[in-house]
Design an enzyme around this catalytic site. Sequence first.
Site, PDB file in Angstrom:
ATOM      1  N   ARG A  21       0.675  -2.581   1.274  1.00 27.50           N
ATOM      2  CA  ARG A  21      -0.618  -2.681   0.580  1.00 27.50           C
ATOM      3  C   ARG A  21      -1.698  -3.268   1.484  1.00 27.50           C
ATOM      4  NH1 ARG A  21       0.579  -6.210  -4.315  1.00 27.50           N
ATOM      5  NH2 ARG A  21       1.872  -7.132  -2.715  1.00 27.50           N
ATOM      6  N   ASN A  39       1.680  -2.450  -6.252  1.00 30.58           N
ATOM      7  CA  ASN A  39       3.107  -2.164  -6.363  1.00 30.58           C
ATOM      8  C   ASN A  39       3.430  -1.755  -7.787  1.00 30.58           C
ATOM      9  OD1 ASN A  39       3.733  -2.853  -3.706  1.00 30.58           O
ATOM     10  ND2 ASN A  39       4.340  -4.933  -4.217  1.00 30.58           N
TER      11      ASN A  39
END
Length: 101
Positions: A21, A39
């Site tokens: 990320r 996520n």
Amino acid sequence: MSQLRSVDFKVFGRVQGVFFRVNTKNEADKLKLVGWCKNELDKTVVGVAQGPEAEIEKMKTWLQKVGSPQSRIEKCDFENERNIEKIEFSEFTIKRKVKKN
């Protein structure tokens, strides 16, 4: 002026716990894209990217083939790809899970 695009993405493979990320945000910032990623419980990373068409194409390639140094991308699905009139986000962010007490 370049056409603005929006695309939803879902990345499969070893993409959690490997700074995926953070690296996705860094790549989006480098390309001057906006949107978000997070996520999911199924061990994928999902998100939205918006910006000029050429940069969206670069981001799609990065999500499919590059990722973070420790990630192992199996595949990346793209959905809801479309032209947009204006950007819907102010920056690219990482959404964090809200912890339940």
